[in-house]
Design a protein around this motif. Structure first.
Motif, PDB file in Angstrom:
ATOM      1  N   ARG A 184       0.826  -1.205   0.000  1.00  0.00           N
ATOM      2  CA  ARG A 184       0.000   0.000   0.000  1.00  0.00           C
ATOM      3  C   ARG A 184       0.859   1.254   0.000  1.00  0.00           C
ATOM      4  NH1 ARG A 184      -2.359  -0.377   4.728  1.00  0.00           N
ATOM      5  NH2 ARG A 184      -3.041   1.761   4.570  1.00  0.00           N
ATOM      6  N   LEU A 185       1.952   1.227   0.757  1.00  0.00           N
ATOM      7  CA  LEU A 185       2.858   2.375   0.754  1.00  0.00           C
ATOM      8  C   LEU A 185       3.487   2.533  -0.622  1.00  0.00           C
ATOM      9  CD1 LEU A 185       4.394   4.700   2.027  1.00  0.00           C
ATOM     10  CD2 LEU A 185       6.099   3.023   2.807  1.00  0.00           C
ATOM     11  N   GLU A 186       3.908   1.446  -1.200  1.00  0.00           N
ATOM     12  CA  GLU A 186       4.523   1.508  -2.528  1.00  0.00           C
ATOM     13  C   GLU A 186       3.564   2.097  -3.554  1.00  0.00           C
ATOM     14  OE1 GLU A 186       7.505  -1.252  -5.080  1.00  0.00           O
ATOM     15  OE2 GLU A 186       5.842  -2.283  -4.106  1.00  0.00           O
ATOM     16  N   GLU A 187       2.297   1.694  -3.512  1.00  0.00           N
ATOM     17  CA  GLU A 187       1.284   2.257  -4.413  1.00  0.00           C
ATOM     18  C   GLU A 187       1.158   3.763  -4.232  1.00  0.00           C
ATOM     19  OE1 GLU A 187      -2.390   0.239  -3.690  1.00  0.00           O
ATOM     20  OE2 GLU A 187      -1.562  -1.718  -4.247  1.00  0.00           O
ATOM     21  N   GLN A 188       1.151   4.214  -2.984  1.00  0.00           N
ATOM     22  CA  GLN A 188       1.019   5.644  -2.712  1.00  0.00           C
ATOM     23  C   GLN A 188       2.226   6.420  -3.231  1.00  0.00           C
ATOM     24  OE1 GLN A 188      -1.464   7.593  -1.450  1.00  0.00           O
ATOM     25  NE2 GLN A 188      -2.696   5.755  -1.677  1.00  0.00           N
ATOM     26  N   ILE A 189       3.420   5.896  -3.011  1.00  0.00           N
ATOM     27  CA  ILE A 189       4.625   6.589  -3.464  1.00  0.00           C
ATOM     28  C   ILE A 189       4.649   6.659  -4.986  1.00  0.00           C
ATOM     29  CG2 ILE A 189       7.147   6.512  -3.569  1.00  0.00           C
ATOM     30  CD1 ILE A 189       7.076   5.298  -0.719  1.00  0.00           C
ATOM     31  N   VAL A 190       4.322   5.564  -5.655  1.00  0.00           N
ATOM     32  CA  VAL A 190       4.275   5.553  -7.123  1.00  0.00           C
ATOM     33  C   VAL A 190       3.259   6.572  -7.618  1.00  0.00           C
ATOM     34  CG1 VAL A 190       3.575   4.168  -9.128  1.00  0.00           C
ATOM     35  CG2 VAL A 190       5.110   3.198  -7.415  1.00  0.00           C
ATOM     36  N   ARG A 191       2.095   6.621  -6.988  1.00  0.00           N
ATOM     37  CA  ARG A 191       1.053   7.577  -7.383  1.00  0.00           C
ATOM     38  C   ARG A 191       1.552   9.020  -7.218  1.00  0.00           C
ATOM     39  NH1 ARG A 191      -3.202   5.772  -4.396  1.00  0.00           N
ATOM     40  NH2 ARG A 191      -3.600   4.297  -6.045  1.00  0.00           N
ATOM     41  N   ASP A 196       9.704  -3.728   9.199  1.00  0.00           N
ATOM     42  CA  ASP A 196      10.495  -4.940   9.036  1.00  0.00           C
ATOM     43  C   ASP A 196      11.373  -4.841   7.793  1.00  0.00           C
ATOM     44  OD1 ASP A 196       8.868  -5.473   6.861  1.00  0.00           O
ATOM     45  OD2 ASP A 196       7.895  -7.215   7.760  1.00  0.00           O
ATOM     46  N   ALA A 197      12.188  -5.852   7.597  1.00  0.00           N
ATOM     47  CA  ALA A 197      13.151  -5.842   6.495  1.00  0.00           C
ATOM     48  C   ALA A 197      12.480  -5.855   5.129  1.00  0.00           C
ATOM     49  CB  ALA A 197      14.107  -7.015   6.633  1.00  0.00           C
ATOM     50  N   THR A 198      11.289  -6.422   5.032  1.00  0.00           N
ATOM     51  CA  THR A 198      10.617  -6.442   3.728  1.00  0.00           C
ATOM     52  C   THR A 198      10.240  -5.037   3.265  1.00  0.00           C
ATOM     53  OG1 THR A 198       8.451  -6.816   4.729  1.00  0.00           O
ATOM     54  CG2 THR A 198       9.690  -8.766   4.071  1.00  0.00           C
ATOM     55  N   SER A 199      10.055  -4.139   4.194  1.00  0.00           N
ATOM     56  CA  SER A 199       9.712  -2.752   3.855  1.00  0.00           C
ATOM     57  C   SER A 199      10.888  -1.999   3.244  1.00  0.00           C
ATOM     58  CB  SER A 199       9.246  -2.011   5.107  1.00  0.00           C
ATOM     59  OG  SER A 199       8.208  -2.720   5.727  1.00  0.00           O
ATOM     60  N   LEU A 200      12.089  -2.477   3.497  1.00  0.00           N
ATOM     61  CA  LEU A 200      13.283  -1.816   2.956  1.00  0.00           C
ATOM     62  C   LEU A 200      13.293  -1.837   1.428  1.00  0.00           C
ATOM     63  CD1 LEU A 200      15.981  -3.125   5.421  1.00  0.00           C
ATOM     64  CD2 LEU A 200      14.899  -0.869   5.390  1.00  0.00           C
ATOM     65  N   ARG A 201      12.781  -2.918   0.825  1.00  0.00           N
ATOM     66  CA  ARG A 201      12.719  -2.997  -0.633  1.00  0.00           C
ATOM     67  C   ARG A 201      11.863  -1.862  -1.190  1.00  0.00           C
ATOM     68  NH1 ARG A 201       9.351  -3.788  -4.263  1.00  0.00           N
ATOM     69  NH2 ARG A 201       7.706  -4.405  -2.837  1.00  0.00           N
ATOM     70  N   VAL A 202      10.753  -1.564  -0.526  1.00  0.00           N
ATOM     71  CA  VAL A 202       9.875  -0.481  -0.967  1.00  0.00           C
ATOM     72  C   VAL A 202      10.600   0.854  -0.896  1.00  0.00           C
ATOM     73  CG1 VAL A 202       7.769   0.805  -0.430  1.00  0.00           C
ATOM     74  CG2 VAL A 202       7.754  -1.697  -0.381  1.00  0.00           C
ATOM     75  N   LEU A 203      11.297   1.097   0.204  1.00  0.00           N
ATOM     76  CA  LEU A 203      12.029   2.359   0.354  1.00  0.00           C
ATOM     77  C   LEU A 203      13.121   2.488  -0.703  1.00  0.00           C
ATOM     78  CD1 LEU A 203      12.381   2.662   4.225  1.00  0.00           C
ATOM     79  CD2 LEU A 203      10.670   3.707   2.730  1.00  0.00           C
ATOM     80  N   LEU A 204      13.868   1.414  -0.917  1.00  0.00           N
ATOM     81  CA  LEU A 204      14.959   1.451  -1.885  1.00  0.00           C
ATOM     82  C   LEU A 204      14.442   1.606  -3.310  1.00  0.00           C
ATOM     83  CD1 LEU A 204      17.985   1.349  -2.341  1.00  0.00           C
ATOM     84  CD2 LEU A 204      17.823  -1.147  -2.436  1.00  0.00           C
ATOM     85  N   HIS A 232      13.146   5.116  -3.771  1.00  0.00           N
ATOM     86  CA  HIS A 232      14.275   6.046  -3.863  1.00  0.00           C
ATOM     87  C   HIS A 232      14.867   6.024  -5.273  1.00  0.00           C
ATOM     88  CE1 HIS A 232      17.962   8.136  -2.702  1.00  0.00           C
ATOM     89  NE2 HIS A 232      18.636   7.156  -3.293  1.00  0.00           N
ATOM     90  N   GLN A 233      15.051   4.818  -5.811  1.00  0.00           N
ATOM     91  CA  GLN A 233      15.607   4.685  -7.162  1.00  0.00           C
ATOM     92  C   GLN A 233      14.667   5.250  -8.213  1.00  0.00           C
ATOM     93  OE1 GLN A 233      16.285   0.453  -6.981  1.00  0.00           O
ATOM     94  NE2 GLN A 233      18.443   0.713  -6.403  1.00  0.00           N
ATOM     95  N   GLN A 234      13.373   5.005  -8.061  1.00  0.00           N
ATOM     96  CA  GLN A 234      12.395   5.544  -9.007  1.00  0.00           C
ATOM     97  C   GLN A 234      12.411   7.071  -8.976  1.00  0.00           C
ATOM     98  OE1 GLN A 234       8.345   4.358  -8.337  1.00  0.00           O
ATOM     99  NE2 GLN A 234       7.593   5.504 -10.090  1.00  0.00           N
ATOM    100  N   ALA A 235      12.500   7.645  -7.796  1.00  0.00           N
ATOM    101  CA  ALA A 235      12.553   9.103  -7.673  1.00  0.00           C
ATOM    102  C   ALA A 235      13.795   9.649  -8.377  1.00  0.00           C
ATOM    103  CB  ALA A 235      12.541   9.519  -6.207  1.00  0.00           C
ATOM    104  N   GLN A 236      14.930   9.022  -8.154  1.00  0.00           N
ATOM    105  CA  GLN A 236      16.170   9.480  -8.794  1.00  0.00           C
ATOM    106  C   GLN A 236      16.085   9.389 -10.311  1.00  0.00           C
ATOM    107  OE1 GLN A 236      19.301   7.171  -6.852  1.00  0.00           O
ATOM    108  NE2 GLN A 236      19.996   9.070  -5.890  1.00  0.00           N
ATOM    109  N   GLN A 237      15.531   8.302 -10.825  1.00  0.00           N
ATOM    110  CA  GLN A 237      15.423   8.114 -12.268  1.00  0.00           C
ATOM    111  C   GLN A 237      14.528   9.155 -12.919  1.00  0.00           C
ATOM    112  OE1 GLN A 237      14.112   4.057 -12.571  1.00  0.00           O
ATOM    113  NE2 GLN A 237      16.164   3.221 -12.210  1.00  0.00           N
ATOM    114  N   SER A 238      13.593   9.689 -12.162  1.00  0.00           N
ATOM    115  CA  SER A 238      12.696  10.700 -12.714  1.00  0.00           C
ATOM    116  C   SER A 238      13.066  12.111 -12.243  1.00  0.00           C
ATOM    117  CB  SER A 238      11.248  10.366 -12.364  1.00  0.00           C
ATOM    118  OG  SER A 238      11.082  10.228 -10.981  1.00  0.00           O
ATOM    119  N   ALA A 239      14.316  12.271 -11.800  1.00  0.00           N
ATOM    120  CA  ALA A 239      14.841  13.579 -11.372  1.00  0.00           C
ATOM    121  C   ALA A 239      14.011  14.201 -10.247  1.00  0.00           C
ATOM    122  CB  ALA A 239      14.953  14.529 -12.553  1.00  0.00           C
TER     123      ALA A 239
END
Length: 140
Positions: free
Chosen positions: A58-65, A85-93, A96-103
């Motif tokens: 759900r967090l990943e969906e919100q960030i992408v939106r 938990d550690a599974t949430s780290l993938r969403v953050l990473l 972060h990468q998606q944000a960088q790729q789109s400046a």
């Protein structure tokens, strides 16, 4: 104060308007609340509760939106996050990468001790943009 909108209002893109910030909605389930609001030139995503394997998508969906909406700065406010938990780290990473790729920029603020420890142990503290110390975000 941030107004919570019903899930139906969020799905239909309705939002209440304020003078300095605009609430874009809140998603709430049994253990995580996600409140999204525009504030000046940033979009703030505030988390309250537990971020884990069940709630991370759900967090990943919100960030992408939010990144797709044209926001140049996305602020993840973790002040009220009780657990991550550690599974949430993938969403953050990946976010972060998606944000960088789109400046664009994704920053974490008000990171608590448990989350900070997890970021340090995984060495993501050096990869993600984490603002040190408590950061007060004005609310309307």
């Amino acid at each position: 104060m941030v107004a919570f909108l019903s899930l139906g209002a969020v799905r239909h893109g309705e939002a209440s308007r304020g003078s300095a910030s605009r609430s874009l909605g809140a998603l709430v389930d049994g253990h995580l609340s996600i409140v999204v609001r525009e504030q000046d030139r940033a979009t703030v995503i505030a988390l309250d509760g537990e971020l884990d394997i069940a709630s991370s998508p759900r967090l990943e969906e919100q960030i992408v939106r939010v990144l797709s909406s044209g926001a140049e700065l996305v602020v993840l406010d973790l002040e009220d996050l009780k657990f991550m938990d550690a599974t949430s780290l993938r969403v953050l990473l990946s976010s972060h990468q998606q944000a960088q790729q789109s400046a664009k920029r994704l920053v974490l603020v008000n990171v608590g001790a448990q989350v900070r420890r997890l970021l340090i142990l995984t060495r993501l503290i050096d990869v993600l943009s984490v603002l040190e110390g408590p950061v007060e975000l004005p609310q309307s």
